[in-house]
Scaffold this motif. Sequence first.
Motif, PDB file in Angstrom:
ATOM      1  N   SER A 169       0.850  -1.186   0.000  1.00  0.00           N
ATOM      2  CA  SER A 169       0.000   0.000   0.000  1.00  0.00           C
ATOM      3  C   SER A 169       0.884   1.234   0.000  1.00  0.00           C
ATOM      4  CB  SER A 169      -0.925   0.015   1.223  1.00  0.00           C
ATOM      5  OG  SER A 169      -2.035  -0.835   1.021  1.00  0.00           O
ATOM      6  N   PHE A 170       0.354   2.315  -0.570  1.00  0.00           N
ATOM      7  CA  PHE A 170       1.112   3.558  -0.699  1.00  0.00           C
ATOM      8  C   PHE A 170       0.206   4.736  -0.356  1.00  0.00           C
ATOM      9  CE2 PHE A 170       2.377   0.435  -3.867  1.00  0.00           C
ATOM     10  CZ  PHE A 170       3.733   0.296  -3.615  1.00  0.00           C
ATOM     11  N   LEU A 171       0.805   5.800   0.151  1.00  0.00           N
ATOM     12  CA  LEU A 171       0.058   7.012   0.484  1.00  0.00           C
ATOM     13  C   LEU A 171       0.787   8.208  -0.095  1.00  0.00           C
ATOM     14  CD1 LEU A 171      -2.237   8.429   2.085  1.00  0.00           C
ATOM     15  CD2 LEU A 171      -0.640   8.563   4.026  1.00  0.00           C
ATOM     16  N   ASN A 172       0.028   9.137  -0.606  1.00  0.00           N
ATOM     17  CA  ASN A 172       0.610  10.352  -1.178  1.00  0.00           C
ATOM     18  C   ASN A 172       1.307  11.169  -0.093  1.00  0.00           C
ATOM     19  OD1 ASN A 172       0.670  13.203  -2.322  1.00  0.00           O
ATOM     20  ND2 ASN A 172      -0.110  12.036  -4.070  1.00  0.00           N
ATOM     21  N   LEU A 173       2.496  11.644  -0.408  1.00  0.00           N
ATOM     22  CA  LEU A 173       3.269  12.430   0.555  1.00  0.00           C
ATOM     23  C   LEU A 173       2.543  13.701   0.996  1.00  0.00           C
ATOM     24  CD1 LEU A 173       6.650  12.078  -1.321  1.00  0.00           C
ATOM     25  CD2 LEU A 173       6.268  11.258   1.008  1.00  0.00           C
ATOM     26  N   ALA A 174       1.699  14.212   0.132  1.00  0.00           N
ATOM     27  CA  ALA A 174       1.000  15.469   0.422  1.00  0.00           C
ATOM     28  C   ALA A 174      -0.416  15.244   0.920  1.00  0.00           C
ATOM     29  CB  ALA A 174       0.976  16.339  -0.833  1.00  0.00           C
ATOM     30  N   ASP A 175      -0.734  14.038   1.347  1.00  0.00           N
ATOM     31  CA  ASP A 175      -2.104  13.754   1.781  1.00  0.00           C
ATOM     32  C   ASP A 175      -2.548  14.744   2.862  1.00  0.00           C
ATOM     33  OD1 ASP A 175      -4.475  11.809   1.938  1.00  0.00           O
ATOM     34  OD2 ASP A 175      -3.813  11.977   4.026  1.00  0.00           O
ATOM     35  N   GLU A 176      -3.709  15.360   2.618  1.00  0.00           N
ATOM     36  CA  GLU A 176      -4.199  16.396   3.524  1.00  0.00           C
ATOM     37  C   GLU A 176      -4.659  15.824   4.864  1.00  0.00           C
ATOM     38  OE1 GLU A 176      -4.515  17.499  -0.707  1.00  0.00           O
ATOM     39  OE2 GLU A 176      -5.240  15.787   0.475  1.00  0.00           O
ATOM     40  N   THR A 177      -5.109  14.575   4.874  1.00  0.00           N
ATOM     41  CA  THR A 177      -5.579  13.985   6.129  1.00  0.00           C
ATOM     42  C   THR A 177      -4.409  13.660   7.043  1.00  0.00           C
ATOM     43  OG1 THR A 177      -7.401  12.999   4.878  1.00  0.00           O
ATOM     44  CG2 THR A 177      -7.023  12.166   7.104  1.00  0.00           C
ATOM     45  N   ALA A 178      -3.349  13.097   6.481  1.00  0.00           N
ATOM     46  CA  ALA A 178      -2.151  12.821   7.282  1.00  0.00           C
ATOM     47  C   ALA A 178      -1.492  14.124   7.728  1.00  0.00           C
ATOM     48  CB  ALA A 178      -1.170  11.980   6.473  1.00  0.00           C
ATOM     49  N   ALA A 179      -1.505  15.116   6.858  1.00  0.00           N
ATOM     50  CA  ALA A 179      -1.011  16.472   7.176  1.00  0.00           C
ATOM     51  C   ALA A 179       0.380  16.444   7.797  1.00  0.00           C
ATOM     52  CB  ALA A 179      -1.997  17.181   8.110  1.00  0.00           C
ATOM     53  N   ILE A 180       1.299  15.762   7.141  1.00  0.00           N
ATOM     54  CA  ILE A 180       2.671  15.680   7.639  1.00  0.00           C
ATOM     55  C   ILE A 180       3.357  17.033   7.461  1.00  0.00           C
ATOM     56  CG2 ILE A 180       4.908  14.554   7.298  1.00  0.00           C
ATOM     57  CD1 ILE A 180       3.294  12.103   6.282  1.00  0.00           C
ATOM     58  N   ASP A 181       3.969  17.516   8.524  1.00  0.00           N
ATOM     59  CA  ASP A 181       4.644  18.822   8.515  1.00  0.00           C
ATOM     60  C   ASP A 181       6.094  18.625   8.079  1.00  0.00           C
ATOM     61  OD1 ASP A 181       5.295  21.450   8.861  1.00  0.00           O
ATOM     62  OD2 ASP A 181       5.330  21.371  11.050  1.00  0.00           O
ATOM     63  N   TRP A 182       6.284  18.519   6.764  1.00  0.00           N
ATOM     64  CA  TRP A 182       7.624  18.273   6.238  1.00  0.00           C
ATOM     65  C   TRP A 182       8.527  19.487   6.510  1.00  0.00           C
ATOM     66  CZ3 TRP A 182       8.518  13.445   4.839  1.00  0.00           C
ATOM     67  CH2 TRP A 182       7.460  12.664   4.414  1.00  0.00           C
ATOM     68  N   PRO A 183       9.728  19.283   7.051  1.00  0.00           N
ATOM     69  CA  PRO A 183      10.619  20.422   7.335  1.00  0.00           C
ATOM     70  C   PRO A 183      10.952  21.228   6.090  1.00  0.00           C
ATOM     71  CG  PRO A 183      11.413  18.417   8.394  1.00  0.00           C
ATOM     72  CD  PRO A 183      10.296  18.011   7.507  1.00  0.00           C
ATOM     73  N   ILE A 184      11.117  20.527   4.972  1.00  0.00           N
ATOM     74  CA  ILE A 184      11.365  21.183   3.692  1.00  0.00           C
ATOM     75  C   ILE A 184      10.096  21.024   2.870  1.00  0.00           C
ATOM     76  CG2 ILE A 184      12.764  21.150   1.585  1.00  0.00           C
ATOM     77  CD1 ILE A 184      15.006  19.918   3.373  1.00  0.00           C
ATOM     78  N   PRO A 185       9.445  22.094   2.503  1.00  0.00           N
ATOM     79  CA  PRO A 185       8.182  21.967   1.763  1.00  0.00           C
ATOM     80  C   PRO A 185       8.334  21.047   0.555  1.00  0.00           C
ATOM     81  CG  PRO A 185       8.585  24.250   2.361  1.00  0.00           C
ATOM     82  CD  PRO A 185       9.830  23.499   2.705  1.00  0.00           C
ATOM     83  N   LEU A 186       7.303  20.273   0.291  1.00  0.00           N
ATOM     84  CA  LEU A 186       7.388  19.302  -0.797  1.00  0.00           C
ATOM     85  C   LEU A 186       7.624  19.980  -2.140  1.00  0.00           C
ATOM     86  CD1 LEU A 186       4.567  16.769   0.219  1.00  0.00           C
ATOM     87  CD2 LEU A 186       7.045  16.563   0.540  1.00  0.00           C
ATOM     88  N   ALA A 187       7.173  21.221  -2.272  1.00  0.00           N
ATOM     89  CA  ALA A 187       7.398  21.945  -3.519  1.00  0.00           C
ATOM     90  C   ALA A 187       8.876  22.204  -3.761  1.00  0.00           C
ATOM     91  CB  ALA A 187       6.623  23.270  -3.511  1.00  0.00           C
ATOM     92  N   GLU A 188       9.673  22.168  -2.692  1.00  0.00           N
ATOM     93  CA  GLU A 188      11.115  22.412  -2.814  1.00  0.00           C
ATOM     94  C   GLU A 188      11.928  21.125  -2.685  1.00  0.00           C
ATOM     95  OE1 GLU A 188      12.130  25.299   0.156  1.00  0.00           O
ATOM     96  OE2 GLU A 188      10.312  26.478  -0.208  1.00  0.00           O
ATOM     97  N   ALA A 189      11.262  19.997  -2.476  1.00  0.00           N
ATOM     98  CA  ALA A 189      11.952  18.736  -2.227  1.00  0.00           C
ATOM     99  C   ALA A 189      12.186  17.969  -3.518  1.00  0.00           C
ATOM    100  CB  ALA A 189      11.136  17.893  -1.253  1.00  0.00           C
ATOM    101  N   GLU A 190      13.112  17.031  -3.430  1.00  0.00           N
ATOM    102  CA  GLU A 190      13.405  16.136  -4.558  1.00  0.00           C
ATOM    103  C   GLU A 190      12.604  14.859  -4.363  1.00  0.00           C
ATOM    104  OE1 GLU A 190      15.088  14.978  -8.124  1.00  0.00           O
ATOM    105  OE2 GLU A 190      15.410  16.895  -7.099  1.00  0.00           O
ATOM    106  N   MET A 191      11.661  14.570  -5.292  1.00  0.00           N
ATOM    107  CA  MET A 191      10.789  13.407  -5.160  1.00  0.00           C
ATOM    108  C   MET A 191      10.642  12.726  -6.517  1.00  0.00           C
ATOM    109  SD  MET A 191       7.733  14.981  -2.806  1.00  0.00           S
ATOM    110  CE  MET A 191       7.492  16.341  -3.946  1.00  0.00           C
ATOM    111  N   SER A 192      10.205  11.478  -6.480  1.00  0.00           N
ATOM    112  CA  SER A 192       9.962  10.754  -7.725  1.00  0.00           C
ATOM    113  C   SER A 192       8.543  11.012  -8.208  1.00  0.00           C
ATOM    114  CB  SER A 192      10.166   9.251  -7.518  1.00  0.00           C
ATOM    115  OG  SER A 192       9.115   8.700  -6.744  1.00  0.00           O
ATOM    116  N   ALA A 193       8.343  10.877  -9.507  1.00  0.00           N
ATOM    117  CA  ALA A 193       7.002  11.058 -10.077  1.00  0.00           C
ATOM    118  C   ALA A 193       6.046  10.000  -9.535  1.00  0.00           C
ATOM    119  CB  ALA A 193       7.087  10.984 -11.598  1.00  0.00           C
TER     120      ALA A 193
END
Length: 492
Positions: A169-193
């Motif tokens: 199972s997989f969950l989107n890193l930006a899921d609004e329900t989980a609301a993970i407070d990433w130290p580096i905003p995901l818009a500035e992070a290096e992620m896979s498609a």
Amino acid sequence: MVGAVQGRDGSVLRVEGPVTPVTDIEFGKPLAVTMTPIPGLVVFDLPVHGDSRGWFKENWQREKMTAAGLPDFGPVQNNVSFNDAVGTTRGIHAEPWDKWVSVATGRIFGAWVDLREGPTFGAVFTTEIDPSKAIFVPRGVGNSYQTLEPDTAYTYLVNDHWSPEATYSFLNLADETAAIDWPIPLAEAEMSAKDLAHPRLADVTPIAPRRTLVVGSNGQLGAALRKEFDGVDGIEWTTRNEFDLADPDIASARRWRDYDTIINAGAYTAVDAAETPEGRRDAWAANAAGPAALARIASEFGITLVHVSSDYVFDGTAQRAYREDDAVCPLGVYGQSKAAGDAAVTTAPRHYVIRTSWVIGEGKNFVRTMAALADKGVDPAVVDDQRGRLTFASEIARLIRHLLVEDAPSGIYNLSSEGDAQTWADIARRVYALTGHNPSRVSGVSTEQYFAASQSPVAPRPRNSELDLKRVRAAGFIPGDGDQLLRDYLAS
């Protein structure tokens, strides 16, 4: 650092704990454990020893860490993920195996989301991990991280090999329900498609719990287990046609990492036929070789193995009730094969051997035979020099469930009904009385007299089959009263 946990209802609970981030490695900490709000997800402080030359730590030390509460999860593979840049972010992946996660160099912000079926589905925990910390991630909990320093090496031990047949199972890193407070905003992070395309929590397929396999479910114990576990999810019922213990490919017959428990309800129980050449072969295959194969599987995959044994592992010469720690000394082929099976099963780290006597369940058995003879007007001669107590299959099923639910210590547990030991003739007379017939119609004979006219091989019987019940009582299980169980059985 502040941890966070979130429940299914979307509420977020911030959890303060001893998980403060450190820029430099903290030397000299004792090995310590911090529980998290996600069941089974456990943070460990690791002792790190350093000087001007660098540092050293025991990243995984089975004896110390299991003593501290880590499950003995049996890792089979070690993976390392090296990350060049700060902000490298790996997706929330939940696999059907356990992980031991740590950092060799650098530092990460980790986020874990419970993606297992159950009340904590969607719970979130976050913390930072440097080389002085590690975390045990149980099967089905989504794992992700973001690097906070360059040249970070993220390492993890797993207790199964990747398989295309496994369920993930997989969950989107930006899921609004989980609301993970990433130290580096995901818009500035290096992620896979691929990680960016994973579903939101509402669309995630939860990881199902490990299953229970019941072997030999078409016998009298199997019937009792079906009643006892009626309505319980995740149980796979098999017969010999569907799951043959003699199959040489049994080790690959299932994806065993998906199972938590195996209940072996099958056995060869024709004690007299076991004395023939063909019966001897079949008895050893079902009662010894089969359980040995299950024990190997249980040992390799951390499965709890439940096995039902017999009073026939003893010779019946003791002048007291037999205890679980008495040395086995079987008389005939059936008892020898059962004793061998017991020995094999006890090699599995997580095992329950339930030693029983004079089992009564659905189908043909002594009580049904006596009740039928009473109704037909037959005055039987019944053996009166063997003593023991009946064990009802419903009680065996009840004990199996009790041991599993209570997570009782592994080992051998005697089980029979409560009450004074009786002979077969005593029980026959009681059956006659409870069914409205004259118990004096039952006469007693010795074992030798009973089998004197037999033209077939006769197995030797233990004269004393009484089992000591102290250990099973100490485990919180109260065996039913034998006479009441007999009444209920005849009434049904």
